[in-house]
Design a protein around this motif. Structure first.
Motif, PDB file in Angstrom:
ATOM      1  N   PRO A  95       0.842  -1.201   0.000  1.00 46.29           N
ATOM      2  CA  PRO A  95       0.000   0.000   0.000  1.00 46.29           C
ATOM      3  C   PRO A  95       0.876   1.249   0.000  1.00 46.29           C
ATOM      4  N   HIS A  96       0.767   2.062  -1.047  1.00 45.45           N
ATOM      5  CA  HIS A  96       1.682   3.197  -1.188  1.00 45.45           C
ATOM      6  C   HIS A  96       1.479   4.271  -0.127  1.00 45.45           C
ATOM      7  N   LEU A  97       0.361   4.282   0.571  1.00 48.06           N
ATOM      8  CA  LEU A  97       0.146   5.289   1.607  1.00 48.06           C
ATOM      9  C   LEU A  97       1.057   5.075   2.811  1.00 48.06           C
ATOM     10  N   THR A  98       1.581   3.865   2.993  1.00 49.11           N
ATOM     11  CA  THR A  98       2.468   3.585   4.121  1.00 49.11           C
ATOM     12  C   THR A  98       3.928   3.800   3.771  1.00 49.11           C
ATOM     13  N   LEU A  99       4.226   4.139   2.516  1.00 49.64           N
ATOM     14  CA  LEU A  99       5.606   4.281   2.075  1.00 49.64           C
ATOM     15  C   LEU A  99       6.099   5.709   2.236  1.00 49.64           C
ATOM     16  N   ARG A 100       7.412   5.870   2.227  1.00 48.68           N
ATOM     17  CA  ARG A 100       8.065   7.174   2.378  1.00 48.68           C
ATOM     18  C   ARG A 100       7.674   8.101   1.225  1.00 48.68           C
ATOM     19  N   SER A 101       7.554   9.371   1.519  1.00 49.63           N
ATOM     20  CA  SER A 101       7.236  10.345   0.483  1.00 49.63           C
ATOM     21  C   SER A 101       8.484  11.143   0.113  1.00 49.63           C
ATOM     22  N   ARG A 102       8.446  11.744  -1.063  1.00 49.43           N
ATOM     23  CA  ARG A 102       9.549  12.567  -1.545  1.00 49.43           C
ATOM     24  C   ARG A 102       8.973  13.680  -2.413  1.00 49.43           C
ATOM     25  N   LEU A 103       9.727  14.734  -2.585  1.00 47.99           N
ATOM     26  CA  LEU A 103       9.331  15.831  -3.445  1.00 47.99           C
ATOM     27  C   LEU A 103       9.812  15.546  -4.862  1.00 47.99           C
ATOM     28  N   ILE A 104       8.917  15.697  -5.823  1.00 46.68           N
ATOM     29  CA  ILE A 104       9.256  15.560  -7.243  1.00 46.68           C
ATOM     30  C   ILE A 104       9.178  16.948  -7.866  1.00 46.68           C
ATOM     31  N   MET A 105      10.262  17.377  -8.485  1.00 49.84           N
ATOM     32  CA  MET A 105      10.296  18.643  -9.224  1.00 49.84           C
ATOM     33  C   MET A 105      10.455  18.272 -10.690  1.00 49.84           C
ATOM     34  N   TYR A 106       9.569  18.779 -11.548  1.00 47.30           N
ATOM     35  CA  TYR A 106       9.614  18.382 -12.954  1.00 47.30           C
ATOM     36  C   TYR A 106       9.561  19.592 -13.868  1.00 47.30           C
ATOM     37  N   VAL A 107      10.120  19.391 -15.059  1.00 49.90           N
ATOM     38  CA  VAL A 107      10.013  20.393 -16.125  1.00 49.90           C
ATOM     39  C   VAL A 107       9.679  19.660 -17.415  1.00 49.90           C
ATOM     40  N   LEU A 108       8.913  20.320 -18.252  1.00 53.82           N
ATOM     41  CA  LEU A 108       8.580  19.819 -19.590  1.00 53.82           C
ATOM     42  C   LEU A 108       9.012  20.885 -20.584  1.00 53.82           C
ATOM     43  N   PRO A 109      10.126  20.646 -21.295  1.00 57.24           N
ATOM     44  CA  PRO A 109      10.570  21.626 -22.286  1.00 57.24           C
ATOM     45  C   PRO A 109       9.840  21.427 -23.614  1.00 57.24           C
ATOM     46  N   THR A 110       9.808  22.471 -24.415  1.00 50.60           N
ATOM     47  CA  THR A 110       9.291  22.358 -25.783  1.00 50.60           C
ATOM     48  C   THR A 110      10.367  21.700 -26.640  1.00 50.60           C
ATOM     49  N   VAL A 111      10.046  21.410 -27.899  1.00 51.50           N
ATOM     50  CA  VAL A 111      11.041  20.802 -28.792  1.00 51.50           C
ATOM     51  C   VAL A 111      12.207  21.748 -29.052  1.00 51.50           C
ATOM     52  N   TYR A 112      12.030  23.052 -28.780  1.00 52.26           N
ATOM     53  CA  TYR A 112      13.089  24.036 -28.988  1.00 52.26           C
ATOM     54  C   TYR A 112      13.860  24.338 -27.708  1.00 52.26           C
ATOM     55  N   GLY A 113      13.505  23.663 -26.599  1.00 54.98           N
ATOM     56  CA  GLY A 113      14.220  23.849 -25.343  1.00 54.98           C
ATOM     57  C   GLY A 113      13.611  24.875 -24.401  1.00 54.98           C
ATOM     58  N   ALA A 114      12.600  25.617 -24.861  1.00 55.81           N
ATOM     59  CA  ALA A 114      11.942  26.572 -23.973  1.00 55.81           C
ATOM     60  C   ALA A 114      11.099  25.806 -22.946  1.00 55.81           C
TER      61      ALA A 114
END
Length: 197
Positions: A95-114
């Motif tokens: 059960p994932h509710l009993t597991l350790r949590s972590r912060l996820i930081m994400y980025v989604l760039p465009t095909v041109y890198g922006a």
């Protein structure tokens, strides 16, 4: 090192971790020419420990070549690339509710890198399969994409993208993820190790 073994404990960690200094290892060819030993700039050598030398590693001093043991010799193998991404491991029944949590930081760039999208969220557990599903949900506001068309990557020091295809480490440390979408140049440039070759 673990109880009953020589040397100091060593562990593989994220290079960007703030508590980790940059470690430089030099691969030196053995006398046989078939193996190398890994020498740290401080004079220590990487040493295998544990049952059948496969479960642990430590660092130990070896002042000269006469003190190099078999446990300090390593074989370097070339691992070829796979043609396609490997399937992600399915989540376990925990059960994932009993597991350790972590912060996820994400980025989604465009095909041109922006920058197209960026964000953070708290994720529980280690399942890379569930993480991809949650990232797709988070990105749903910005792009209409199928979960299977989403590729998660970790940035390397030299700016390359390293595909995330295994479950997350137990550490719970923050992960910085760059997202690539199927059919984009970023996704086409990804390379996967064929560890079964």
């Amino acid at each position: 090192a673990p109880l009953g073994h020589r040397g100091l404990r060593v562990e593989q960690r994220n290079y960007n971790h703030p508590e980790v200094d940059a470690l430089v290892w030099q691969a030196i060819l053995s006398e046989s020419g078939e193996e190398v030993y890994l020498r740290h700039i401080g004079g220590r050598r990487l040493r295998a420990n544990g049952r059948h030398w496969k479960t642990d590693a430590s660092v130990d001093y070896a002042d000269d070549l006469d003190n190099i043991s078999r446990k300090m010799l390593w074989v370097v193998e070339d691992i070829p690339a796979r043609e396609v991404a490997p399937p992600l491991p399915r989540p376990t029944g925990l059960p994932h509710l009993t597991l350790r949590s972590r912060l996820i930081m994400y980025v989604l760039p465009t095909v041109y890198g922006a920058l197209l999208a960026r964000g953070t969220f708290v994720f529980r557990g280690r399942s890379v399969f569930r993480l991809r599903k949650e990232l797709a949900r988070q990105l749903g506001v910005f792009v209409n994409v199928e979960v299977s068309d989403l590729f998660m990557c970790l940035p390397t020091q030299d700016g390359r993208l390293f595909p995330l295809v295994v479950d997350l480490p137990r550490s719970g440390q923050t992960l910085h993820i760059i997202v690539a979408i199927a059919g984009t140049p970023a996704q086409a440039a990804l390379r996967y190790a064929d560890v079964d070759a």
